[in-house]
Scaffold this active site. Structure first.
Site, short mmCIF file in Angstrom:
data_model
loop_
_atom_site.label_atom_id
_atom_site.label_comp_id
_atom_site.label_asym_id
_atom_site.label_seq_id
_atom_site.Cartn_x
_atom_site.Cartn_y
_atom_site.Cartn_z
N HIS A 1 -9.41 -6.12 7.32
CA HIS A 1 -8.57 -6.06 8.52
C HIS A 1 -8.84 -7.19 9.51
CE1 HIS A 1 -7.68 -1.47 7.99
NE2 HIS A 1 -7.13 -2.22 7.06
N ALA B 1 1.89 2.36 3.45
CA ALA B 1 2.96 1.51 3.97
C ALA B 1 4.29 1.87 3.33
CB ALA B 1 2.63 0.04 3.71
N ARG C 1 -10.87 5.05 0.09
CA ARG C 1 -11.71 5.84 1.00
C ARG C 1 -12.98 6.33 0.31
NH1 ARG C 1 -6.54 6.38 1.58
NH2 ARG C 1 -5.53 6.32 3.64
N LYS D 1 -6.05 1.33 11.19
CA LYS D 1 -7.38 1.68 11.65
C LYS D 1 -8.28 1.97 10.43
CE LYS D 1 -6.39 5.77 10.30
NZ LYS D 1 -7.04 6.27 9.07
N ASP E 1 -12.14 6.64 8.24
CA ASP E 1 -10.76 7.02 7.98
C ASP E 1 -10.20 7.95 9.04
OD1 ASP E 1 -8.31 7.21 6.54
OD2 ASP E 1 -8.99 9.05 5.60
N TYR F 1 0.12 -13.37 0.71
CA TYR F 1 0.03 -13.06 2.14
C TYR F 1 0.23 -14.32 2.97
CZ TYR F 1 -2.32 -8.85 0.32
OH TYR F 1 -2.63 -7.72 -0.36
N LEU G 1 -4.09 -3.26 4.63
CA LEU G 1 -5.04 -3.63 3.59
C LEU G 1 -6.30 -2.76 3.69
CD1 LEU G 1 -4.72 -7.51 3.99
CD2 LEU G 1 -3.64 -6.06 2.26
N ALA H 1 0.82 -1.20 0.00
CA ALA H 1 0.00 0.00 0.00
C ALA H 1 0.87 1.26 0.00
CB ALA H 1 -0.91 0.00 1.22
#
Length: 324
Positions: free
Chosen positions: A80, A16, A167, A98, A179, A59, A75, A13
């Protein structure tokens, strides 16, 4: 006893790549050693700051790697819970972005997996690791603003042009409240130690099935709460705690160093202002170092899943009030 934590990341991501991967590798007593992605091209930017990075093509392969102690999960929101449980069942410590879940009850399975595995699992709620928020909590508890009466929060940015952003997609758990609402709600709980008793009002605007602007008011046992959260407004962020003995204001409370310099200001009843500045502190690194210390030394983690579940409970209350 191990002297450092060996980290892997599930997915390449952007967040990340640009923030948490770097923080994991920079944090004391830890190192980024593996990444799971089906694209070697996406792995290249990570390897640039984490030489020798091992790349797993799935993964599950990363979770099966015995040389990985902990995984970071960035992710999309709706994945999650699933991958947090899989990582814990695989014997890995878990730091998950989160919101961990879409409903508070979904935390329970992850908490159960944490407890049965004996591993640490936490939501990546970096703000509580920043000394700005630690100072605010201490000042509040010491009575710097007297008896609290009001809290107001504003947090906004504009991503309307980024139509592919998760989002902006209801299928991936998108929306401004999942978010950044977690910050507008959770930090107030962190400082005051109180939970909302009632949601007094909600005004929520939606586009394509996700909330893009909201104004929420709530009653806490000791104070009235008001917040505006949006991903369709000019960037702005501020938190104000208002008591009968003073006003405490936090600048750059959520994106310290990006939005601006983090500080805490207290104005007393004579209008005199005392300010504490916190320049050049990376709360993502602080978060990773707190996680590493908990894993290696067994010290209590500052932000357990039970706290994060409380924030999701408030979000659930907001959704319910908006439907009523």
């Amino acid at each position: 006893m191990a002297h450092h934590v060996r980290w892997g990341i599930l997915g390449a991501a952007k967040f990340a790549r640009e923030h948490m991967g770097r923080a994991i590798h920079a944090g004391e007593r830890g190192a980024l050693v593996a990444l799971a992605t089906s694209s070697t091209e996406k792995a290249a930017p990570f390897a640039a700051y984490a030489p020798g990075l091992k790349v797993h093509l799935s993964y599950d392969d990363l979770l099966a790697d015995p040389e990985i102690d902990a995984v970071y999960i960035p992710l999309p929101n709706h994945l999650h819970v699933e991958w947090s449980k899989k990582a814990l069942h695989a014997g890995k410590h878990v730091l998950v972005e989160k919101p961990l879940a879409m409903e508070a009850t979904q935390f329970d399975d992850v908490i159960a997996a944490r407890d049965s595995s004996g591993k640490l699992a936490a939501e990546a709620y970096m703000v509580v690791h920043h000394p700005q928020w630690a100072k605010a909590k201490t000042l509040y508890e010491e009575g710097a603003i007297g008896t609290i009466k009001r809290v107001s929060v504003a947090f906004s940015y504009d991503n309307r042009a980024d139509t592919s952003n998760i989002r902006n997609n209801p299928e991936t758990g998108g929306g401004a409240i999942p978010d950044i609402g977690v910050y507008a709600y959770g930090t107030v709980r962190f400082v005051t130690g109180e939970e909302p008793s009632d949601i007094l009002s909600t005004c929520i605007e939606r586009e394509n099935g996700v909330d893009v602007w909201s104004h929420v008011t709530a009653r806490f046992p000791s104070f009235h709460y008001s917040s505006v959260v949006s991903m369709r407004m000019a960037p702005f962020q501020e938190v104000v705690f208002h008591g009968d003995g003073g006003v405490m204001r936090l600048t750059a409370p959520f994106n310290a160093g990006v939005y601006g310099e983090a500080s805490v200001e207290v104005q007393d009843t004579s209008l005199e202002v005392t300010r504490w500045r916190f320049p050049a502190i990376n709360h993502y690194v602080k978060q990773v170092e707190a996680f590493n210390a908990s894993v290696l030394d067994g010290v209590a983690y500052p932000c357990p899943l039970e706290f994060s579940k409380g924030t999701q409970k408030m979000i659930d209350m907001i959704w319910a009030a908006d439907r009523a």
